[in-house]
Design a protein around this motif. Sequence first.
Motif, PDB file in Angstrom:
ATOM      1  N   PHE A  39       0.830  -1.200   0.000  1.00  0.00           N
ATOM      2  CA  PHE A  39       0.000   0.000   0.000  1.00  0.00           C
ATOM      3  C   PHE A  39       0.873   1.263   0.000  1.00  0.00           C
ATOM      4  CE2 PHE A  39      -2.208   3.407   2.302  1.00  0.00           C
ATOM      5  CZ  PHE A  39      -3.318   3.555   1.492  1.00  0.00           C
ATOM      6  N   LEU A  40       1.913   1.244   0.809  1.00  0.00           N
ATOM      7  CA  LEU A  40       2.813   2.410   0.861  1.00  0.00           C
ATOM      8  C   LEU A  40       3.446   2.661  -0.506  1.00  0.00           C
ATOM      9  CD1 LEU A  40       4.519   1.728   4.298  1.00  0.00           C
ATOM     10  CD2 LEU A  40       2.908   3.566   3.794  1.00  0.00           C
ATOM     11  N   ALA A  41       3.831   1.578  -1.170  1.00  0.00           N
ATOM     12  CA  ALA A  41       4.425   1.726  -2.510  1.00  0.00           C
ATOM     13  C   ALA A  41       3.377   2.222  -3.509  1.00  0.00           C
ATOM     14  CB  ALA A  41       5.017   0.393  -2.967  1.00  0.00           C
ATOM     15  N   TYR A  42       2.133   1.812  -3.274  1.00  0.00           N
ATOM     16  CA  TYR A  42       1.044   2.175  -4.187  1.00  0.00           C
ATOM     17  C   TYR A  42       0.692   3.662  -4.114  1.00  0.00           C
ATOM     18  CZ  TYR A  42      -3.599   2.108  -6.309  1.00  0.00           C
ATOM     19  OH  TYR A  42      -4.688   2.371  -7.094  1.00  0.00           O
ATOM     20  N   ILE A  43       0.756   4.236  -2.896  1.00  0.00           N
ATOM     21  CA  ILE A  43       0.276   5.626  -2.732  1.00  0.00           C
ATOM     22  C   ILE A  43       1.386   6.661  -2.905  1.00  0.00           C
ATOM     23  CG2 ILE A  43      -1.671   4.951  -1.280  1.00  0.00           C
ATOM     24  CD1 ILE A  43       0.043   6.199   1.087  1.00  0.00           C
ATOM     25  N   ARG A  44       2.473   6.275  -3.527  1.00  0.00           N
ATOM     26  CA  ARG A  44       3.549   7.242  -3.776  1.00  0.00           C
ATOM     27  C   ARG A  44       3.108   8.286  -4.798  1.00  0.00           C
ATOM     28  NH1 ARG A  44       9.151   3.861  -4.218  1.00  0.00           N
ATOM     29  NH2 ARG A  44       9.172   3.089  -2.085  1.00  0.00           N
ATOM     30  N   VAL A  45       3.616   9.497  -4.587  1.00  0.00           N
ATOM     31  CA  VAL A  45       3.369  10.564  -5.565  1.00  0.00           C
ATOM     32  C   VAL A  45       4.383  10.381  -6.688  1.00  0.00           C
ATOM     33  CG1 VAL A  45       3.459  13.058  -5.958  1.00  0.00           C
ATOM     34  CG2 VAL A  45       2.507  12.162  -3.824  1.00  0.00           C
ATOM     35  N   ARG A  46       3.875  10.235  -7.913  1.00  0.00           N
ATOM     36  CA  ARG A  46       4.764   9.965  -9.062  1.00  0.00           C
ATOM     37  C   ARG A  46       4.991  11.191  -9.903  1.00  0.00           C
ATOM     38  NH1 ARG A  46       6.258   4.726  -7.956  1.00  0.00           N
ATOM     39  NH2 ARG A  46       4.480   3.615  -7.151  1.00  0.00           N
ATOM     40  N   PHE A  53      -2.383   6.680  -9.138  1.00  0.00           N
ATOM     41  CA  PHE A  53      -1.661   5.638  -8.414  1.00  0.00           C
ATOM     42  C   PHE A  53      -1.398   4.469  -9.363  1.00  0.00           C
ATOM     43  CE2 PHE A  53      -4.260   7.845  -5.165  1.00  0.00           C
ATOM     44  CZ  PHE A  53      -3.192   8.516  -4.572  1.00  0.00           C
ATOM     45  N   TYR A  54      -0.258   3.857  -9.166  1.00  0.00           N
ATOM     46  CA  TYR A  54       0.171   2.796 -10.084  1.00  0.00           C
ATOM     47  C   TYR A  54       0.451   1.515  -9.303  1.00  0.00           C
ATOM     48  CZ  TYR A  54       1.250   6.645 -13.317  1.00  0.00           C
ATOM     49  OH  TYR A  54       1.192   7.749 -14.114  1.00  0.00           O
ATOM     50  N   GLU A  55       0.298   0.425 -10.012  1.00  0.00           N
ATOM     51  CA  GLU A  55       0.750  -0.869  -9.500  1.00  0.00           C
ATOM     52  C   GLU A  55       2.249  -0.741  -9.228  1.00  0.00           C
ATOM     53  OE1 GLU A  55      -0.063  -4.875  -8.685  1.00  0.00           O
ATOM     54  OE2 GLU A  55      -1.434  -3.265  -9.232  1.00  0.00           O
ATOM     55  N   PRO A  56       2.696  -0.954  -7.994  1.00  0.00           N
ATOM     56  CA  PRO A  56       4.129  -0.731  -7.739  1.00  0.00           C
ATOM     57  C   PRO A  56       5.027  -1.775  -8.398  1.00  0.00           C
ATOM     58  CG  PRO A  56       2.955  -1.273  -5.685  1.00  0.00           C
ATOM     59  CD  PRO A  56       1.950  -1.335  -6.785  1.00  0.00           C
ATOM     60  N   PHE A  57       6.252  -1.354  -8.693  1.00  0.00           N
ATOM     61  CA  PHE A  57       7.275  -2.301  -9.140  1.00  0.00           C
ATOM     62  C   PHE A  57       7.723  -3.121  -7.918  1.00  0.00           C
ATOM     63  CE2 PHE A  57       7.821   1.002 -12.387  1.00  0.00           C
ATOM     64  CZ  PHE A  57       7.892   0.226 -13.536  1.00  0.00           C
TER      65      PHE A  57
ATOM     66  N   ARG B 195       6.332   6.521 -14.932  1.00  0.00           N
ATOM     67  CA  ARG B 195       5.578   7.498 -14.141  1.00  0.00           C
ATOM     68  C   ARG B 195       5.916   8.938 -14.498  1.00  0.00           C
ATOM     69  NH1 ARG B 195       4.156   2.428 -13.094  1.00  0.00           N
ATOM     70  NH2 ARG B 195       4.301   1.716 -10.948  1.00  0.00           N
ATOM     71  N   GLY B 196       7.062   9.175 -15.093  1.00  0.00           N
ATOM     72  CA  GLY B 196       7.472  10.545 -15.421  1.00  0.00           C
ATOM     73  C   GLY B 196       8.100  11.190 -14.210  1.00  0.00           C
ATOM     74  N   HIS B 197       9.238  11.843 -14.386  1.00  0.00           N
ATOM     75  CA  HIS B 197       9.948  12.374 -13.214  1.00  0.00           C
ATOM     76  C   HIS B 197       9.248  13.613 -12.679  1.00  0.00           C
ATOM     77  CE1 HIS B 197      11.698  15.664 -15.507  1.00  0.00           C
ATOM     78  NE2 HIS B 197      11.801  14.789 -16.481  1.00  0.00           N
ATOM     79  N   GLY B 198       9.345  13.787 -11.383  1.00  0.00           N
ATOM     80  CA  GLY B 198       8.673  14.909 -10.726  1.00  0.00           C
ATOM     81  C   GLY B 198       9.505  16.173 -10.779  1.00  0.00           C
ATOM     82  N   SER B 199       8.839  17.301 -10.530  1.00  0.00           N
ATOM     83  CA  SER B 199       9.608  18.538 -10.527  1.00  0.00           C
ATOM     84  C   SER B 199       9.844  19.032  -9.110  1.00  0.00           C
ATOM     85  CB  SER B 199       8.874  19.615 -11.324  1.00  0.00           C
ATOM     86  OG  SER B 199       7.642  19.888 -10.718  1.00  0.00           O
ATOM     87  N   MET B 200       9.250  18.334  -8.124  1.00  0.00           N
ATOM     88  CA  MET B 200       9.457  18.797  -6.764  1.00  0.00           C
ATOM     89  C   MET B 200      10.880  18.492  -6.334  1.00  0.00           C
ATOM     90  SD  MET B 200       5.970  17.979  -4.739  1.00  0.00           S
ATOM     91  CE  MET B 200       5.776  16.359  -5.382  1.00  0.00           C
TER      92      MET B 200
END
Lengths: 216, 262
Positions: A39-46, A53-57, B195-200
Motif C-alpha cells: 500500500f505504501l508503494a502504491y500511494i507514492r506521488v509519481r 496511483f500505479y501498480e508498484p514495481f 511514471r514521469g519524473h517529478g519537478s518537486m
Amino acid sequence: MKIYVEDSFWDSFLFFEGIRKFFRFSVEFNPYKFKDPYFLAYIRVRNPNKREFYEPFPVEVENEKRGLIKGVIYDGVELLRYFSRDVDISEPTVLITNRLIATFGEDGRYHLRMIVIGPAAIISLKGILYAPAKPLQYYMMHSFGFDEKIDVKVDKVLKMLLLQFYAYFKHEEIFCESEECMLHNCHTTEEIKKVKGLCERHRKMFGDSVNLRGLS
Amino acid sequence: MAKILAKVSEKDVTSAIVDTFYSMLREYTESDVIIVGAGPSGLTAAKELAKAGKKVLVIERNNYLGGGFWIGGFLMNKITVRAPAQEVLEELGVPYEEYTEGLYVADGPHACSKLIGAACDAGVKFLNMTSFDDVVIRDGKVAGVVVNWTPVQALPRQITCVDPIALESKIVIDATGHDAFVAKKLEEKGLLKTRGHGSMWVEESEDAVINHTSEVYPGLIVTGMAVSTVFGLPRMGPTFGGMLLSGKRAAEVALEKLKELE
C-alpha cells in the motif's frame, strides 16, 4: 492526546520531553509501524501534476520493507486515511512520520506538506524542513549544488502543528489570521519566525492547555 | 629529410578502419549486456560489468561519450559529488577536493575522461553515433536492441530509408537519462508504465535513484536519471554521486541476473 511516532525513528526522536512539557494535559506516546508495504508503494506521488496511483514495481515494495524510502513522497490524504483506520481516533491522535507527504491542491499540483489534518493528523518531520518556502538565497545555492542550511526550528513548528490539530479536533478551529499566533497557517520559513505565541482570542481558548514558555 | 610517420596508402587506412570496426561489430552482435547511453551511470555500469569479465557493448547516440558528466551546473565544468561517491573518483584516480563536509568537487573534463578511459581499459566496446531504435523482445523478455546510425534520424525520411540492425544481449540497461528511451519503448508496446519524473525538489532524490535502480521488466535494468522517469522520483540537482552509484548498483543487479541465467 495520543501521539504515535513511526517506529523507524522512535529511538532517534528528540521531542518527547518538549511536547510533554508543552501540553498541560496528558500526552501518550507510542511507536507505530505501517503494516502494508504494498500500500505504501502504491500511494507514492509519481508526478507533481497528476494524482494517479500505479501498480508498484517489486523493488518499490521491497524498498518499503527495507526502509529505503529516501526521496519518496506519499499522498498525504491516502496515508492519513490508512492511519485513521488502523488506530483508535476517538481522542486527538497524531502520527509523526519521517516520510515526505504531499497533497494534491486545487491548482492541479501536488504540494509538500508539514501536516495533513482529518479525523486524525499526520505530521511530517521532513516536511517541516522541506515544505515551507525558503528565502531566495536558499534556492540559488541549491541550484548550484550546495547544501544550504534550512533555518527552521523544528521543535517550535512541531508544537504549532500539534496545537493546530488539537484546535481543529476540539473546536473545529482552522488557522488564525494573526501572523504571531501559533495557529497561523505558515507557508514560509520567514512566516514561521514571526510566530511568537497565541493571539488574544486563542489564548483564551487554549491558554490553559499549553505552556508557551521557551517557544521563541 | 627523413620521414617521421610510416608510409601507408589511403586504402590501407580505409581497410584498417573497415576491417577492425566490422570485426568488432560482428563480434558484438551478441553481448552479455548492452547499455544504452554513455553518461556517468551507463559508463560506470559498463566499466564494472567489463571488470567482472562480462562482454559489454555501449550504444551512444552522440559522437562524444560522457553525457552531461563533462560539466556541472550552468555550463561550469566542475562536477560535484556527495559522500560516499568521492570513493568512485578515488577509484578512477580523479583528483578532487572537499568543498564542504560531505561535498566534493572535481574537474569535469578530468573526471569524465578518466571514467571513459576506465571503461575502455576494462574492455567495454562502444558504438557511438548510434541511436537506439527499438527493443528485441523474446519469450517475454528484453533480449537486445535495434539500432541505427544517428544521422539517419536527422535526414528527411524520403532519402534515408535505412533499415536498422538488431543486436542481442542477455541484459539491456537503460542509461538514457530523463528520456528513458528504452523503458518508454516498452511503454509504447504496453509492457511497462513509466511514471514521469517529478519537478518537486528534495535533497534525497539521489538516494532514491540509487535505491530504485533495478530490473523493471525481465531483461531490462534502469539506471541514472532513467530511474527517476520510470519510478516518478523527484528531480535532482547538478551533483553526480547518485549517477555513479546508480551505475554501480545497475552492474550489481545485472551480475545477479546473469548468474541466474547461467
